[in-house]
Design an enzyme around this catalytic site. Structure first.
Site, PDB file in Angstrom:
ATOM      1  N   GLY A  75       0.491   5.563   0.964  1.00  0.00           N
ATOM      2  CA  GLY A  75      -0.344   6.627   1.520  1.00  0.00           C
ATOM      3  C   GLY A  75       0.409   7.930   1.584  1.00  0.00           C
ATOM      4  O   GLY A  75       1.536   8.046   1.102  1.00  0.00           O
ATOM      5  N   VAL A 102       3.858   1.166   2.413  1.00  0.00           N
ATOM      6  CA  VAL A 102       3.643   0.139   3.426  1.00  0.00           C
ATOM      7  C   VAL A 102       4.128  -1.200   2.875  1.00  0.00           C
ATOM      8  O   VAL A 102       3.724  -1.598   1.779  1.00  0.00           O
ATOM      9  CB  VAL A 102       2.156   0.035   3.827  1.00  0.00           C
ATOM     10  N   GLY A 136       0.822  -1.202   0.000  1.00  0.00           N
ATOM     11  CA  GLY A 136       0.000   0.000   0.000  1.00  0.00           C
ATOM     12  C   GLY A 136       0.850   1.244   0.000  1.00  0.00           C
ATOM     13  O   GLY A 136       2.039   1.209   0.316  1.00  0.00           O
ATOM     14  N   ASP A 160     -10.669  10.829   9.587  1.00  0.00           N
ATOM     15  CA  ASP A 160     -10.476  10.298   8.238  1.00  0.00           C
ATOM     16  C   ASP A 160     -11.130   8.925   8.115  1.00  0.00           C
ATOM     17  O   ASP A 160     -10.506   7.963   7.642  1.00  0.00           O
ATOM     18  CB  ASP A 160      -8.982  10.217   7.905  1.00  0.00           C
TER      19      ASP A 160
END
Length: 809
Positions: free
Chosen positions: A484, A489, A482, A599
């Site tokens: 962000g 990640v 991932g 969020d």
């Protein structure tokens, strides 16, 4: 006549003797029973107990003090008439003093200190500051009694010598006082040598060498039990003020039904006046509802607590009619408790349960009883009594540690000074940067478990960069799971085969230090089954790395659309929503000040191997408003499509901002499409606008994910849509709390699991019944913190700030 009188007299003698034997056999007779009426030359009777004045005290008690001051008051306004004489006198100590007691029997003893301040000559007892210690334990530290009612501090110490000293030390330029003092033997069976923990379950804590303090002793049924009605002279206060859901409770009182049996719980554990009263679920409630009775208690953070539950089935007519769950802070203390089974099918037989809660950073402890899903009888739950007992910490304190007191005073001073929010923020950032620089300069090589190579223990949450590089094959791009705003990640595997998610901060990231610090510091106050756990961190060589538990199934978003993951069933989706709601509800209510996620979105809800939901990404989280404030004013941050319009316009952040975002997620779950999709026709681009428009037109079938065809039952869908609609109310005050959202989602799941007709593909008339109100409870704190054992070990704390599978802000 003489013979008759003799026989009658003899009969009375033997009757009296028999009654005395019965009394002695039924009531505990302590080997040590030192009761002192401090400051008075005369004795004071309290029920059948006699507190000795100083003229009656024998050689078994010795007071050593530099100056003797006996104080008294003629006031008749002492609000405790049962023992008012005890609080009309006091011993004043101007220097370090100690009581020394002879001990007849080694073992647990109660030390009870009685305080009621009054004015005597130049001494105002409410101004006294002092500490009390014994057996290397600090029982009271810088104590000040300013209550307008008598206060009894009760401690339990394991005395293993023939002499016992209680040391009273006035603070600098102050004095100390005592109204009365007790040192009394405790029945051997009252305090266990060890007790099982529930966070995590299965382990146990040894109590033999620890000091204990009774924090709360509560009688359910909202009835007071005074010491005269307790064989051990304990006072039990009513539970009404601790309840957060009075509409759910019924109070019962049937003390004559209590049945103490041989080999079972005794009156020393708790008297019939406790086991014979109870708070139970209201029998008028809908039996299909899954609700809990919950009590909240203020406690000191940073201590372990022994929690003792008292149960007695005084409501059933026959065995096997009562089963329920018991929780502490939403951990299971006992799952599917069947009182018939644990009491060998003896109705109205007392039973008690001991469990231990490990250290918590929260100043709130909640206990709950609630309906069990395995119960085959009419849903019910009850509690008869409760004791919350604090354990001394590793430094021997039963009061807040000095460092904590200093920290609190600094915070209070900062608040009083009224430092501007912007200035505080800059100072914190600079301090954090300085802290990280210093730490890097002092860094030594660590192994995978955070221990220095030279063998000196280091933080168990701090990992070496070498260990992280090895776990990720030197940050191999093939292991990226991932990306962000903070960075990439990676999936990592440590030498002990533990799989983790490793988030490596991007040096060019604007979030950088802010998010790194937020996740470690702010979220170190929480750990919960439905929050992704932070395992550790690394800040070597200008790297900012966070390490989390690995979530095998990725994001909720990836299971709803945009991937090859198999579609989730309606029941799975409901369970995921419920788990997410539990995590958010705990954030909002699990401490004195709420934490607002800021969020909430499907990409920040992660799923483990069993599809259990855990809320993630707390880089934007913020502490909620103070008690006297309605909101936090702050710059708008979050993700487009999920932002609360009220927050967006006014920059006023509340917990209801998270509720709005969660409402968007609910529609995302139902519809199985992105929140914003520019590829669709203009009227369909915004999910919420499109879905709510069709919902109001009665065309709900057009918005439901086609993968859910024929799966959803009408009642479940109605409740789900009703809940989502309320979450999206324009005004935050009109939105439900997360506790109420959770309650309704669990109800929607129950409706889905009930035998009812499911939605057919040609059903086009699923209007929301506006006359049917959203089922809510009076406030978030009146709803139990979950219906499962959700809070986990709160030693580090957590949440995931990872973005997975192409999840970009």
């Amino acid at each position: 006549m003489v013979i008759m009188c003799f026989l009658k007299s003899k009969f009375h003698f033997w009757l009296l003797f028999a009654l005395c034997l019965i009394k002695c056999s039924l009531e505990f007779d302590p080997d040590d029973n030192h009761l002192i009426n401090c400051g008075s030359p005369t004795n004071a009777s309290v029920g059948n107990r006699v507190f000795l004045g100083h003229s009656s005290v024998n050689s078994s008690i010795v007071l050593s003090t530099p100056h003797t001051i006996w104080a008294n008051t003629s006031s008749n306004s002492i609000p405790f008439s049962f023992s008012s004489d005890l609080y009309k006198t006091a011993q004043i100590f101007t220097g370090s003093s100690n009581y020394t007691f002879s001990v007849s029997k080694h073992g647990r003893h109660w030390v009870r200190l009685h305080f009621f301040p009054f004015v005597y000559q130049n001494y105002n007892l409410s101004h006294a500051h002092f500490s009390v210690s014994a057996l290397n334990f600090t029982l009271l530290r810088n104590f000040q009694s300013q209550e307008d009612i008598p206060v009894i501090k009760e401690f339990c110490l394991n005395i293993t010598s023939d002499k016992f000293a209680l040391i009273i030390t006035p603070s600098s330029k102050s004095f100390a006082f005592l109204n009365a003092l007790e040192v009394v033997s405790v029945p051997d069976e009252l305090i266990p040598d060890s007790v099982k923990t529930i966070d995590p379950p299965g382990s146990s804590e040894n109590l033999v060498h620890q000091a204990l303090e009774t924090v709360f002793r509560v009688n359910m049924g909202n009835v007071t039990v005074d010491p005269r009605n307790d064989t051990l002279s304990r006072q039990w206060i009513p539970d009404g003020s601790f309840l957060r859901s009075h509409n759910l409770v019924q109070f019962l009182s049937q003390p004559r039904t209590v049945n103490y049996t041989e080999g079972g719980t005794t009156k020393e554990i708790a008297p019939p006046s406790v086991y014979g009263t109870a708070s139970k679920l209201n029998s008028e409630l809908d039996p299909t509802l899954n609700v809990n009775l919950t009590w909240y208690f203020d406690v000191d953070p940073g201590f372990k607590y022994l929690v003792r539950f008292h149960f007695c089935d005084i409501i059933s007519k026959s065995s096997g009619q009562l089963m329920f769950n018991v929780y502490i802070n939403s951990w299971y203390a006992y799952k599917h408790l069947d009182l018939s089974r644990v009491t060998s099918n003896k109705l109205a037989s007392p039973y008690y349960l001991d469990v231990l809660m490990r250290e918590s950073h929260s100043n709130m402890l909640s206990v709950s009883v609630g309906t069990s899903s395995d119960a085959s009888v009419y849903p019910n739950a009850l509690l008869n009594g409760l004791e919350i007992i604090k354990l001394s910490n590793s430094r021997g304190f039963l009061d807040v540690d000095p460092e904590s007191l200093k920290s609190r005073s600094k915070v209070k001073a900062g608040l009083i000074a009224g430092i501007a929010v912007g200035v505080v923020f800059v100072i914190l950032i600079l301090a954090s940067a300085f802290f990280l620089v210093v730490r890097r300069r002092k860094r030594t090589q660590c192994d995978v478990y955070g221990n220095k190579v030279d063998g000196t223990p280091e933080s168990g949450y701090q990992f070496s960069l070498a260990a992280i590089r090895k776990a990720t094959d030197n940050f191999n791009e093939s292991l990226v799971i991932g990306v962000g705003g903070f960075g990439k990640v990676y999936k990592g595997v440590f030498e002990d085969n533990r799989e983790v998610a490793i988030k490596r901060g991007n040096s060019d990231s604007q979030q950088g230090l802010n998010e790194f610090r937020t996740e470690i510091e702010m979220l170190s106050h929480f750990r919960h089954r439905h929050l992704v756990a932070l395992i550790g961190y690394c800040d070597e060589q200008n790297e900012m790395i966070l390490i989390y538990e690995y979530m095998e199934k990725g994001t909720l978003k990836s299971h709803l659309y945009g991937s090859d993951n198999p579609s989730l069933s309606w029941k799975q989706r409901l369970e995921i929503c419920i788990g997410s709601a539990r995590g958010l509800h705990y954030l909002h209510t699990g401490s004195a000040k709420a934490v607002i996620h800021r969020d909430v979105k499907s990409a920040n809800i992660l799923l483990d191997e069993n599809l259990m939901a855990k809320v993630a990404d707390f880089g934007l989280s913020k502490a909620g408003p103070d008690i006297d404030k309605t909101h936090v004013t702050t710059a708008v941050k979050g993700s487009f499509g999920y932002l609360d319009p009220e927050y967006l316009i006014r920059q006023q952040l509340t917990e209801k901002s998270d509720v709005y975002s969660f409402g968007v997620v609910l529609f995302e779950v139902l519809c199985g499409r992105p929140v914003i999709d520019p590829s669709l026709p203009r009227e369909m681009v915004n999910l919420v606008e499109w879905a709510t428009k069709l919902q109001k037109k009665g065309e709900v079938e057009k918005i439901i994910d086609p993968n859910l065809a024929d799966q959803i039952k009408v009642e479940s869908l109605n409740k789900f849509l009703e809940t989502a609609e309320k979450c999206l109310a324009e005004c935050g005050l009109d939105r439900p709390t997360m506790g109420e959202v959770l309650w309704n989602l669990e109800y929607a799941l129950q409706l889905q699991e009930d035998e009812a007709p499911s939605i057919e593909s040609d059903d086009v008339s699923l209007q929301i019944d506006d006359a049917r109100p959203l089922q809510t409870l009076p406030s978030t704190r009146q709803y139990s913190l979950e219906s499962a054992g959700d809070i986990v070990d709160i030693s580090m704390n957590t949440v995931f700030s990872q973005m997975r599978n192409g999840n970009l802000k």
